[in-house]
Scaffold this motif. Structure first.
Motif, mmCIF file in Angstrom:
data_model
loop_
_atom_site.group_PDB
_atom_site.id
_atom_site.type_symbol
_atom_site.label_atom_id
_atom_site.label_comp_id
_atom_site.label_asym_id
_atom_site.label_seq_id
_atom_site.Cartn_x
_atom_site.Cartn_y
_atom_site.Cartn_z
ATOM 1 N N ARG A 39 57.892 30.156 39.494
ATOM 2 C CA ARG A 39 57.152 29.091 40.169
ATOM 3 C C ARG A 39 56.860 29.557 41.583
ATOM 4 N N SER A 40 55.659 29.319 42.058
ATOM 5 C CA SER A 40 55.313 29.828 43.383
ATOM 6 C C SER A 40 55.288 28.752 44.455
ATOM 7 N N SER A 41 55.270 27.483 44.057
ATOM 8 C CA SER A 41 55.181 26.434 45.073
ATOM 9 C C SER A 41 55.899 25.176 44.620
ATOM 10 N N VAL A 42 56.155 24.320 45.612
ATOM 11 C CA VAL A 42 56.824 23.037 45.380
ATOM 12 C C VAL A 42 55.863 21.931 45.778
ATOM 13 N N LEU A 50 51.962 17.006 37.889
ATOM 14 C CA LEU A 50 51.951 18.434 37.632
ATOM 15 C C LEU A 50 51.269 18.683 36.295
ATOM 16 N N LEU A 51 50.377 19.620 36.270
ATOM 17 C CA LEU A 51 49.668 19.958 35.046
ATOM 18 C C LEU A 51 50.452 21.012 34.283
ATOM 19 N N PRO A 52 50.509 20.910 32.963
ATOM 20 C CA PRO A 52 51.197 21.938 32.191
ATOM 21 C C PRO A 52 50.596 23.318 32.478
ATOM 22 N N GLY A 53 51.455 24.282 32.610
ATOM 23 C CA GLY A 53 50.993 25.635 32.880
ATOM 24 C C GLY A 53 50.910 25.963 34.357
ATOM 25 N N ASP A 54 50.979 24.970 35.206
ATOM 26 C CA ASP A 54 50.951 25.239 36.647
ATOM 27 C C ASP A 54 52.198 26.002 37.046
ATOM 28 N N ASP A 55 52.091 26.768 38.105
ATOM 29 C CA ASP A 55 53.258 27.491 38.590
ATOM 30 C C ASP A 55 53.944 26.732 39.721
ATOM 31 N N GLU A 56 53.872 25.413 39.652
ATOM 32 C CA GLU A 56 54.457 24.542 40.661
ATOM 33 C C GLU A 56 55.675 23.832 40.077
ATOM 34 N N ILE A 57 56.527 23.382 40.971
ATOM 35 C CA ILE A 57 57.666 22.581 40.563
ATOM 36 C C ILE A 57 57.669 21.315 41.395
ATOM 37 N N GLY A 58 58.037 20.219 40.778
ATOM 38 C CA GLY A 58 58.078 18.941 41.471
ATOM 39 C C GLY A 58 59.383 18.749 42.221
ATOM 40 N N LEU A 59 59.314 17.948 43.251
ATOM 41 C CA LEU A 59 60.465 17.644 44.084
ATOM 42 C C LEU A 59 61.627 17.107 43.248
ATOM 43 N N SER A 60 61.338 16.224 42.302
ATOM 44 C CA SER A 60 62.394 15.598 41.507
ATOM 45 C C SER A 60 63.148 16.600 40.646
#
Length: 172
Positions: A39-42, A50-60
């Motif tokens: 994951r590259s970003s929060v 968050l969209l499936p496949g994104d390289d993001e992670i949610g705060l929760s």
């Protein structure tokens, strides 16, 4: 980078009143997730989807129980936000999407996470290695710098890395 250096921000109460060591522990957790889960970003906005496949992670996804050595603690939403507001992260124009100020911060802190959370050498190696199609095991190229940091913290890992992927020493 985990403490507020600005006297005016401290005086105004804008900066977090969270201990810099605790912020570092939370940043280690964020680093472990971003490095080992690719994951590259929060996303700091709890309402953002968050969209499936994104390289993001949610705060929760970053809150919950954690431990350093024998000390257990709860990582709260406020702790994660305080870490994201530290000098370790940057927004890149979108204040709700934060990335590492420099990727080497994540590499080092992910290694510290694996070391300070008491992972065995075998567990550490399993985070760093991948099995190629020919069945050989090698250090994941994107994690070679994290492996180098972790090996500097755990001499037993050096032997394990050499047994697993002797060429990594030539690449690092």
């Amino acid at each position: 980078l985990c403490s507020e250096a600005s006297a005016s921000r401290n005086a105004s109460g804008v900066s977090a009143a969270i201990d810099p060591e605790h912020i570092r522990h939370v940043a280690e957790r964020i680093a472990a997730v971003t490095m080992f889960c690719k994951r590259s970003s929060v996303i700091a906005d709890a309402g953002a989807s968050l969209l499936p496949g994104d390289d993001e992670i949610g705060l929760s996804e970053l809150v919950g129980p954690d431990r350093v050595g024998s000390r257990q603690f709860e990582v709260t939403r406020e702790d994660v936000i305080a870490a994201l507001r530290s000098g370790l992260f940057r927004s890149g124009g979108n204040p709700n999407r934060l990335t590492w100020g420099h990727w080497s911060y994540a590499e080092f802190l992910a290694a510290r996470y694996a070391r300070t959370r008491g992972l065995t050498t075998e567990q550490q190696l399993s985070l760093l290695a991948q099995t190629d199609v020919d069945g050989s095991i090698r250090i994941t190229p994107q994690l070679q710098d994290t492996a180098a940091w972790l090996a500097s913290m755990n001499p037993d890992l050096v032997s394990a890395v050499v047994r697993t992927d002797p060429q990594v020493l030539l690449r690092s």
